[in-house]
Design a protein around this motif. Structure first.
Motif, PDB file in Angstrom:
ATOM      1  N   ALA A   6       0.845  -1.192   0.000  1.00  0.00           N
ATOM      2  CA  ALA A   6       0.000   0.000   0.000  1.00  0.00           C
ATOM      3  C   ALA A   6       0.881   1.242   0.000  1.00  0.00           C
ATOM      4  N   GLY A   7       0.306   2.338  -0.490  1.00  0.00           N
ATOM      5  CA  GLY A   7       1.043   3.588  -0.532  1.00  0.00           C
ATOM      6  C   GLY A   7       0.395   4.711   0.263  1.00  0.00           C
TER       7      GLY A   7
ATOM      8  N   PHE B 264       0.608   1.199 -10.401  1.00  0.00           N
ATOM      9  CA  PHE B 264       1.841   1.254  -9.635  1.00  0.00           C
ATOM     10  C   PHE B 264       2.357   2.683  -9.711  1.00  0.00           C
ATOM     11  N   MET B 265       3.344   3.028  -8.903  1.00  0.00           N
ATOM     12  CA  MET B 265       3.755   4.426  -8.783  1.00  0.00           C
ATOM     13  C   MET B 265       5.170   4.649  -9.287  1.00  0.00           C
ATOM     14  N   ARG B 266       5.374   5.844  -9.812  1.00  0.00           N
ATOM     15  CA  ARG B 266       6.688   6.290 -10.219  1.00  0.00           C
ATOM     16  C   ARG B 266       6.968   7.649  -9.566  1.00  0.00           C
ATOM     17  N   ALA B 267       8.126   7.764  -8.916  1.00  0.00           N
ATOM     18  CA  ALA B 267       8.501   9.007  -8.246  1.00  0.00           C
ATOM     19  C   ALA B 267       9.395   9.837  -9.158  1.00  0.00           C
TER      20      ALA B 267
ATOM     21  N   CYS C 239       9.939   2.767   1.271  1.00  0.00           N
ATOM     22  CA  CYS C 239      10.661   3.521   0.252  1.00  0.00           C
ATOM     23  C   CYS C 239      11.415   4.704   0.867  1.00  0.00           C
ATOM     24  N   ALA C 240      12.598   4.976   0.333  1.00  0.00           N
ATOM     25  CA  ALA C 240      13.394   6.108   0.798  1.00  0.00           C
ATOM     26  C   ALA C 240      12.643   7.425   0.643  1.00  0.00           C
TER      27      ALA C 240
ATOM     28  N   GLU D 219       7.610   4.515  -3.579  1.00  0.00           N
ATOM     29  CA  GLU D 219       6.818   5.162  -2.522  1.00  0.00           C
ATOM     30  C   GLU D 219       5.711   4.284  -1.956  1.00  0.00           C
ATOM     31  N   THR D 220       6.014   2.983  -1.791  1.00  0.00           N
ATOM     32  CA  THR D 220       5.053   2.051  -1.211  1.00  0.00           C
ATOM     33  C   THR D 220       5.633   1.397   0.033  1.00  0.00           C
TER      34      THR D 220
END
Length: 382
Positions: free
Chosen positions: A200-201, A257-260, A321-322, A372-373
């Motif tokens: 989860a994010g 899904f996520m991309r930073a 995530c950092a 970021e999860t």
């Protein structure tokens, strides 16, 4: 039987820290000899010394690991500049390590090398792959694709890429007694192992969806035929930052899904992300409050608990995530504290803050590469 022990020390002296970690593990093991382990350490320690000490005490251990942006355990909760080690003993589960070298030169060959080496030690079918690969020399998406190709679709892949406390210069991976870079260390689990995964994010979508119309790996040039930077400025009125990641929808359009973002170019209107974005993918802006970010760890844990196929898990591996650590700041420690109250009191937990997370979008679906999860992996036996 699956026995899991965890050690964790925040002593700044590498020699003292690893001695403390090993002693904690040995006390928990009660004389049993671990067959495998996973090590997470801060970037500035003397890593060859640490691995040498572990090999001296546990000479037959199949060990992997990597450097981090923060460490988590059931011993010291969240720490920075520390060392944590999780070791496994079992007469029901086979756990074997493999290593792929030179992943930036040939990602398919490196991932196949890692899988072949680990699988050569067992005749049982592989069920789970845990990995801590390189993050800076090549794409995490391509590493995941290589592992999928080598392992097939019946093996769950979970992990996080190595980090270097956001210096973005050099990460290290560990394999037995070696300190490496540009590599893919893996642990493969087979036999009577039980596991479940949650992810989860805490983010929520804002604005309308767009279509990626021009991209080169992790450089996003256009959305809906216009400069990608315009898409961000339209909804934020500000340039990209890790406070506003991008949702990238998988082909069905149901999950994302996520991309930073990791920088931008005013001249070209492009945005650089930490890893690849597929062409023609649907995308959308994301935002979250600090409290919503913190709630994600509990959601991740609950997903894993709800789908765990046994009675009680034996251990938990946690990967955050950092970028989350950066955004949460002094509240980062609450990520683990939030879930700790819902875990069995003596459940061994170990984990780290990574530059990218590998986990399925839903508990029984395909693994994707995330930013970021918060990922929870529960382990046990039948």
């Amino acid at each position: 039987m699956l026995k899991v022990a965890v050690g964790h020390s925040n002593d700044p002296n590498a020699s003292a820290a690893i001695d403390e970690v090993i002693e904690q593990c040995m006390q928990s093991l009660g004389g049993q000899v671990p067959q495998a382990g996973i090590l997470f350490t801060a970037i500035d320690f003397d890593h060859p010394l640490i691995l040498e000490r572990i090999q001296d005490v546990f000479p037959s251990i199949d060990l992997i690991g990597g450097t981090t942006d923060g460490e988590i355990s059931s011993v010291l909760d969240y720490q920075q500049d520390s060392i944590t080690l999780m070791v496994f003993c079992s007469d029901q589960v086979e756990i074997h390590a493999g290593l792929g070298r030179g992943v930036s030169k040939d990602v398919v060959a490196a991932t196949q090398q890692a899988v072949t080496e680990a699988q050569s030690k067992s005749k049982l079918a592989t069920k789970l792959c845990l990995t801590v690969p390189e993050s800076l020399t090549t794409s995490g998406v391509r590493i995941l694709d290589g592992l999928k190709q080598a392992l097939g679709d019946r093996t769950l892949i979970v992990g996080g890429t190595a980090a270097d406390q956001q210096r973005m210069q050099h990460t290290y991976q560990f394999f037995r007694g070696e300190v490496l870079s540009d590599s893919v260390p893996i642990l493969l689990f087979s036999g009577d192992v039980l596991f479940s995964c949650g992810m989860a994010g805490g983010w929520k979508t804002i604005g309308k969806q767009g279509i990626v119309t021009k991209v080169d790996s992790n450089i996003l040039y256009e959305i809906d035929g216009k400069p990608a930077l315009e898409f961000y400025l339209h909804y934020l009125g500000a340039p990209p930052s890790d406070e506003y990641p991008l949702a990238v929808y998988e082909p069905s359009g149901q999950k994302y899904f996520m991309r930073a973002p990791n920088g931008y170019d005013n001249d070209t209107g492009s945005i650089r992300f930490f890893t690849d974005i597929p062409n023609q993918a649907q995308v959308q802006m994301l935002e979250a409050s600090r409290e919503e970010l913190l709630s994600a760890s509990q959601i991740s844990l609950q997903q894993a608990l709800d789908t765990y196929p046994g009675n009680e898990p034996t251990a938990a591996v946690l990967i955050s995530c950092a970028s989350r650590r950066h955004l949460l700041g002094t509240r980062t420690e609450r990520e683990y504290q939030t879930i700790k109250k819902n875990l069995a009191k003596n459940l061994p937990c170990c984990g780290f803050y990574s530059y990218g997370e590998l986990a399925p979008l839903t508990p029984k679906s395909e693994t994707y590469f995330h930013n970021e999860t918060f990922v929870t992996l529960l382990l046990g036996v039948q």
